[in-house]
Design a protein around this motif. Structure first.
Motif, PDB file in Angstrom:
ATOM      1  N   LEU A   8       0.837  -1.199   0.000  1.00 15.95           N
ATOM      2  CA  LEU A   8       0.000   0.000   0.000  1.00 15.95           C
ATOM      3  C   LEU A   8       0.872   1.251   0.000  1.00 15.95           C
ATOM      4  O   LEU A   8       2.096   1.184   0.033  1.00 15.95           O
ATOM      5  CB  LEU A   8      -0.924  -0.015   1.207  1.00 15.95           C
ATOM      6  CG  LEU A   8      -1.906  -1.190   1.295  1.00 15.95           C
ATOM      7  CD1 LEU A   8      -2.679  -1.149   2.606  1.00 15.95           C
ATOM      8  CD2 LEU A   8      -2.866  -1.181   0.106  1.00 15.95           C
ATOM      9  N   HIS A  33      -8.585  -4.230  -0.759  1.00 12.23           N
ATOM     10  CA  HIS A  33      -8.904  -3.359  -1.902  1.00 12.23           C
ATOM     11  C   HIS A  33      -9.933  -2.284  -1.527  1.00 12.23           C
ATOM     12  O   HIS A  33      -9.686  -1.092  -1.762  1.00 12.23           O
ATOM     13  CB  HIS A  33      -9.393  -4.181  -3.097  1.00 12.23           C
ATOM     14  CG  HIS A  33      -9.763  -3.344  -4.280  1.00 12.23           C
ATOM     15  ND1 HIS A  33      -8.824  -2.648  -5.011  1.00 12.23           N
ATOM     16  CD2 HIS A  33     -10.980  -3.073  -4.852  1.00 12.23           C
ATOM     17  CE1 HIS A  33      -9.438  -1.974  -5.974  1.00 12.23           C
ATOM     18  NE2 HIS A  33     -10.746  -2.227  -5.907  1.00 12.23           N
ATOM     19  N   SER A  66       1.257   3.536   5.328  1.00 15.01           N
ATOM     20  CA  SER A  66       0.231   2.583   5.771  1.00 15.01           C
ATOM     21  C   SER A  66       0.709   1.765   6.963  1.00 15.01           C
ATOM     22  O   SER A  66      -0.053   1.530   7.923  1.00 15.01           O
ATOM     23  CB  SER A  66      -0.152   1.653   4.622  1.00 15.01           C
ATOM     24  OG  SER A  66      -0.743   2.371   3.558  1.00 15.01           O
ATOM     25  N   GLN A 122      -8.336  -0.583   2.090  1.00 11.11           N
ATOM     26  CA  GLN A 122      -6.909  -0.296   2.216  1.00 11.11           C
ATOM     27  C   GLN A 122      -6.371  -0.772   3.572  1.00 11.11           C
ATOM     28  O   GLN A 122      -6.673  -1.876   4.000  1.00 11.11           O
ATOM     29  CB  GLN A 122      -6.640   1.189   1.978  1.00 11.11           C
ATOM     30  CG  GLN A 122      -7.017   1.674   0.568  1.00 11.11           C
ATOM     31  CD  GLN A 122      -6.111   1.090  -0.510  1.00 11.11           C
ATOM     32  OE1 GLN A 122      -4.925   1.389  -0.553  1.00 11.11           O
ATOM     33  NE2 GLN A 122      -6.661   0.269  -1.375  1.00 11.11           N
ATOM     34  N   HIS A 123      -5.597   0.048   4.282  1.00 11.41           N
ATOM     35  CA  HIS A 123      -4.968  -0.390   5.535  1.00 11.41           C
ATOM     36  C   HIS A 123      -6.003  -0.695   6.611  1.00 11.41           C
ATOM     37  O   HIS A 123      -5.802  -1.565   7.454  1.00 11.41           O
ATOM     38  CB  HIS A 123      -3.975   0.663   6.042  1.00 11.41           C
ATOM     39  CG  HIS A 123      -4.606   1.932   6.507  1.00 11.41           C
ATOM     40  ND1 HIS A 123      -5.169   2.847   5.639  1.00 11.41           N
ATOM     41  CD2 HIS A 123      -4.777   2.442   7.756  1.00 11.41           C
ATOM     42  CE1 HIS A 123      -5.661   3.854   6.331  1.00 11.41           C
ATOM     43  NE2 HIS A 123      -5.433   3.649   7.610  1.00 11.41           N
TER      44      HIS A 123
END
Length: 511
Positions: free
Chosen positions: A257, A403, A261, A406-407
């Motif tokens: 990422l 997806h 992140s 994210q984090h």
């Protein structure tokens, strides 16, 4: 029995609280001085790897295998035989860790490729360099855990509980006084970790000497106790540290990422680990020697009461802690970290993963207690099987959630897999007749529901918007957050009292 256990837990919780507060000061200083950048991402990998190994060898498999075996030796062997057993364990553990440390330092580049495969060349080189500095911490902290386990087994809880504070103190000094001497300032933290490892180990030696156990380690893999520990450790390497494994998997995914992140996840983990460390780890630290003693003495009734007591204590603190962490995530991050090089954008991004970790906070805490039920009975296979299944689900959740979220999706994956872990642990504890809920749980859950509902309503009526907190001065943030937390504690305790819950209800002497 109940009074002593509660007192020991209070001591460990107090010392752990001191250490965690120092840890927050450490993180506040680090956020101000170092911010969120590629160097910090690289350092956090360098810190996470020995920390992860420590959770497996020290707090995880070793402690879970060593403490029940030591309890058996204390109950069935002479003091001199116990001393020989401890010397043999120390020698064998030192030899194993020395080999692991040397091999890991040599092959560090390949290991970093596995742990952080998404790193660019700069972060990869920096992480490799700093991990070679920090990795010997594994050997030092594992020996520290050995000494701490001995002291805990002889009801000496204060010194081992305070030892982790030395890490935070050392890192604070390294950041404030020495970071400007390094080309990359965050490198000062890597050297601070190594120095802290020596300090934590030597700090416990005087108390160990008073007990008569400060002897030169002896290498003897033929010792029956050593064989037993090694036999228990191998599967426990996996089963005892499922949460840490989930966090390490997060690092692998997070390396792909955007830069920052890993750092956002780190600060989120720090918030999640505060209540877990103060209560969850403290309870597990105190209760494992106690449960092992009950197993050795074949006192099943006291064992069940101690397990039930530990779970109730977890819920008493864990539920409001999770609600506070989730609802006040923005104010907490702004107050603790939003200074210097830690910007408003970092607050918003960290808040997302804090909320996700709040979902699993209670599960993180409960896993520690539930696992001790198996390890006190030296049942290693069951938690291992559960751990293998849960890690598989963690990877699946990561793949599904990275997806869209994210984090934050990685944090939520850890929370969901930990909740699943708790449910499966409880099922197998019942199946193996290691645990069953004692009387009074219905009214207890209603009391907790009423008290926690009250603080939720209070928070939503008083916390305000995040933009307001970001515009506050430091003093305004501290005062407002202090008002919210202190008032919520008062409300929580008052509602519990009005519902009939009393301190004496947490005594295991009650039938």
């Amino acid at each position: 029995m109940g009074k002593n256990l509660a007192k020991s837990t209070s001591v460990v919780s107090l010392m752990t609280f001191v250490s965690r507060v120092l840890g927050f000061f450490r993180d506040m200083i680090a956020a101000r001085l170092f911010g969120v950048n590629a160097g910090v991402d690289a350092f956090l990998v360098a810190f996470k790897l020995p920390n992860f190994m420590r959770s497996l060898f020290a707090e995880g498999s070793f402690s879970q295998a060593f403490i029940p075996t030591l309890a058996h030796y204390k109950h069935n062997h002479s003091p001199e035989e116990v001393r020989k057993f401890i010397a043999h364990v120390a020698g064998c553990l030192s030899a194993i860790l020395l080999v692991i440390t040397m091999l890991t330092v040599i092959f560090m580049p390949a290991l970093i490729k596995i742990i952080a495969p998404g790193f660019d060349e700069y972060r990869f080189e920096l992480a490799t360099y700093m991990t070679r500095i920090t990795f010997p911490y594994l050997m030092l902290i594992s020996l520290t855990a050995l000494v701490g386990s001995i002291l805990n087994s002889y009801d000496k809880f204060t010194i081992p509980a305070f030892a982790p504070a030395l890490l935070n103190i050392t890192l604070i000094i390294a950041a404030v006084c020495f970071s400007h001497f390094f080309r990359v300032p965050i490198e000062s933290q890597a050297w601070g970790i190594l120095i802290a490892g020596f300090l934590q180990l030597f700090f416990q030696f005087p108390t160990l000497k008073k007990l008569g156990f400060l002897r030169w380690p002896k290498l003897n893999f033929q010792d029956e106790g050593v064989k037993k520990i090694l036999k228990l450790m191998v599967p426990a390497l996996f089963g005892a540290s499922i949460v840490q494994i989930g966090l390490l998997i997060n690092t692998v995914f997070a390396s792909f990422l955007q830069t920052g992140s890993i750092t956002w996840l780190y600060y989120s983990e720090r918030l999640a680990y505060f209540p877990q460390g103060v209560v969850g780890v403290a309870l597990a630290t105190v209760i494992l020697p106690h449960l092992s003693k009950q197993v050795a003495q074949k006192s099943h009734h006291d064992f069940l009461k101690a397990m039930d007591w530990g779970i109730r204590c977890n819920l008493l603190v864990g539920v409001p802690a999770a609600l506070t962490m989730g609802i006040l995530s923005g104010p907490l991050i702004a107050t603790l970290f939003n200074y210097g090089h830690f910007y408003h954008y970092d607050v918003i991004m960290t808040q997302e993963s804090v909320i996700a970790y709040a979902v699993g906070l209670l599960a993180f805490m409960l896993i520690k207690i539930l696992s001790t039920g198996f390890y006190a009975h030296q049942n290693i296979k069951t938690p291992v099987k559960i751990g293998m299944a849960v890690v598989g689900f963690n990877v699946l959740f990561n793949a599904l959630l990275i997806h869209p979220l994210q984090h934050a999706g990685l944090a939520l994956a850890t929370s969901l897999s930990s909740c699943l872990n708790v449910l499966i642990l409880i099922y197998y504890l019942y199946k193996h007749k290691i645990f069953k809920f004692q009387s009074g749980w219905g009214i207890y859950l209603l009391q907790l529901f009423a008290a926690n509902l009250a603080i939720v309503l209070f928070y939503y009526s008083q916390k305000g918007q995040l933009d307001t907190w970001l515009a506050y001065s430091t003093s305004e943030r501290v005062l407002h957050l202090g008002y919210l937390i202190i008032t919520s504690i008062v409300i929580y305790l008052c509602i519990l009292g009005m519902c009939g819950l009393r301190l004496r209800h947490f005594s295991m002497r009650r039938g």
